[in-house]
Design an enzyme around this catalytic site. Structure first.
Site, PDB file in Angstrom:
ATOM      1  N   LYS A  21       0.955  -1.089   0.050  1.00  0.00           N
ATOM      2  CA  LYS A  21      -0.085   0.040   0.101  1.00  0.00           C
ATOM      3  C   LYS A  21       0.883   1.248  -0.008  1.00  0.00           C
ATOM      4  O   LYS A  21       0.765   2.220  -0.685  1.00  0.00           O
ATOM      5  CB  LYS A  21      -0.777  -0.254   1.482  1.00  0.00           C
ATOM      6  CG  LYS A  21      -1.897   1.015   1.590  1.00  0.00           C
ATOM      7  CD  LYS A  21      -3.125   0.758   2.331  1.00  0.00           C
ATOM      8  CE  LYS A  21      -2.631   0.771   3.852  1.00  0.00           C
ATOM      9  NZ  LYS A  21      -2.815   2.472   4.101  1.00  0.00           N
ATOM     10  N   ASP A 305       1.949  -0.633  12.341  1.00  0.00           N
ATOM     11  CA  ASP A 305       0.929  -1.320  11.515  1.00  0.00           C
ATOM     12  C   ASP A 305       0.492  -2.708  11.804  1.00  0.00           C
ATOM     13  O   ASP A 305      -0.521  -3.177  11.676  1.00  0.00           O
ATOM     14  CB  ASP A 305       0.952  -1.234   9.978  1.00  0.00           C
ATOM     15  CG  ASP A 305       1.177   0.318   9.740  1.00  0.00           C
ATOM     16  OD1 ASP A 305       0.566   1.174  10.544  1.00  0.00           O
ATOM     17  OD2 ASP A 305       1.346   0.482   8.667  1.00  0.00           O
ATOM     18  N   LYS A 332      -4.962   6.137  14.739  1.00  0.00           N
ATOM     19  CA  LYS A 332      -4.948   5.648  13.427  1.00  0.00           C
ATOM     20  C   LYS A 332      -6.357   5.589  12.940  1.00  0.00           C
ATOM     21  O   LYS A 332      -7.367   6.357  13.643  1.00  0.00           O
ATOM     22  CB  LYS A 332      -4.554   4.153  13.637  1.00  0.00           C
ATOM     23  CG  LYS A 332      -3.009   4.194  13.755  1.00  0.00           C
ATOM     24  CD  LYS A 332      -2.240   4.519  12.666  1.00  0.00           C
ATOM     25  CE  LYS A 332      -0.866   4.462  12.972  1.00  0.00           C
ATOM     26  NZ  LYS A 332       0.038   5.025  11.644  1.00  0.00           N
TER      27      LYS A 332
END
Ligand code: S3P
Length: 417
Positions: A21, A305, A332
């Site tokens: 990503k 993450d 987040k």
């Protein structure tokens, strides 16, 4: 959508996770200002990267399949309305940097989640560079000629670093960012390959004003952060699945090192370079857990993450796991500290949420439950992995949010199980 996950004993098979990503966002943004057509195969299929593509199209860039029609450093034109970044923090923060340097003003909009996320971290340095910036709504650009700055980043963020470097391509002199932790360096790697004058010296990265950037032809490696969910699943099921073509840039793999330190055997085989990025296949040996997870400081930041997936693993470790210095998780796509504590507690885990992390006592027998993804892709996927090791069925509410980064997630889960 409610996704139902049932327990498994064993996982088997080989899969290809979606294109990275972070690299996909950068390819679309940097390809757009290159002098000519770039080719990018294997872009992330997730909605976040689609948001970046549609913003670049609104700025006058032709993106068709794997082709990005770069318009050159000065070829972007003002969009007709606000640019919709939807759920994507990377889109909003990186574009804030690029668009702050353009001679026209742009407005960047997002969904409910993105509209509450902190933007001052990127607006401060851009203002220092002489950019016109306002918030909310986020409006940048319209005043040309930025000046280079030496920025000391107070907290680690690849998005902030990248925004400053993108603005730095248009600024007078040198623009540099000094970090306290080396965050993912995909922007620097791609800029260097495009012929920009980038200098990396330890934790400092600097860029010079660029007149033009060369287009590129790349295959995007698989997303290590997507692979992390399968890594946890494979380790807990002691199964030897294969994850092919995953990006293993050292700024992304702290999670694998942490697990290996705990007694897992995660190997990177068939190492190669794609798009100037290290790539490998991930394979598994036998796991011998010896201790609970204890992480904090730099290590936490390096695998920000992957922490929700790590929390799932910690529920099965013997002893008390402590995951600290993770307050960034509160800002987040949702408050990930609360969301994981709520979901895993509902499944019977002994997890308490602290100001900046979790304390998790294991091993515990998870029970299937109905849990809430809070519309956050990494929460939905982490709880789904927990569901593979829970008795009975686990139902994940709002599971369609996996589309943000991994639309095939549940198909892959069904295949491997
Ligand atoms: C990203 C940087 C990280 C990460 C995010 C993607 C990037 O965010 O959490 O998923 O592509 O630069 P921060 O820069 O806010 O740490």
């Amino acid at each position: 959508m409610i996704a139902t996950v049932r327990p498994v004993r064993h996982l088997e098979g080989a899969i290809r996770v979606p294109g990275d990503k972070s690299i996909s966002h950068r390819a679309l943004i940097l390809g757009s200002i290159a002098s000519g057509v770039s080719k990018v195969r294997g872009l992330s299929t997730g909605a976040d990267v689609q948001s970046t593509a549609s913003c670049m199209r609104a700025l006058g860039v032709e993106i068709e399949g794997s082709s990005i029609g770069g318009v050159g450093m000065t070829g972007l034109r003002a969009a007709e309305g606000p640019l919709d970044c939807a759920n994507s923090g990377t889109t909003m923060r990186l574009l804030a940097g690029l668009l702050a340097a353009q001679p026209f003003e742009s407005e960047l909009a997002g969904d409910e989640s993105l509209s509450t996320r902190p933007m001052d971290r990127v607006m401060g340095p851009l203002r220092e560079m002489g950019a016109a910036v306002a918030w909310p709504p986020l409006k940048v650009g319209g005043r040309t000629r930025l000046r280079g700055i030496d920025y000391e980043a107070a907290s680690p963020s690849a998005q902030v670093k990248s925004a400053i470097l993108l603005a730095g391509l248009y600024a007078d002199g040198t623009t540099s960012v000094r970090e306290t932790v080396k965050t993912r360096d995909h922007t620097e790697v791609m800029l260097a390959a495009m012929g920009a004058n980038v200098m990396v010296d330890g934790l400092r990265v600097a860029v010079e004003r660029a007149e033009s950037l060369r287009p590129f032809d790349i295959d995007v490696p698989g997303d290590f952060s997507a692979a992390a969910f399968w890594i946890v699943a494979a380790v807990l099921a002691n199964s030897r699945i294969r994850l092919a073509g995953v990006g293993v840039n050292p700024t992304r793999t702290a999670f694998a090192h942490t697990l290996n330190d705990l007694g897992c055997d995660i190997r990177i085989t068939n190492p190669r370079l794609e798009a100037n990025e290290p790539v490998g296949d991930i394979a598994f040996g036998l796991t011998h857990f010896q201790r609970p997870v204890t992480v904090g400081g730099t290590r936490t930041a390096e695998m920000i993450d992957e922490l929700p997936a790590l929390a799932v693993l910690a529920t099965q470790m013997i002893g008390t796991s402590v995951i600290a210095d993770a307050s960034e998780l509160r800002v987040k796509e949702c408050d990930r500290l609360d969301a994981m504590a709520e979901g895993l507690s509902a499944m019977g885990a002994d997890i308490s949420v602290e100001e900046d992390g979790w304390i998790i006592k294991g091993p515990c027998r998870l029970e299937g439950a109905r849990v809430d993804s809070r519309g956050d892709h990494r929460i939905a996927m982490s709880l789904a992995i927990a569901g593979l090791f829970a008795a009975g069925k686990t139902e994940i509410e709002g599971a369609e949010c996996v589309d943000i980064s991994y639309p095939d997630f549940f198909d892959h889960l069904e295949y491997l199980a």
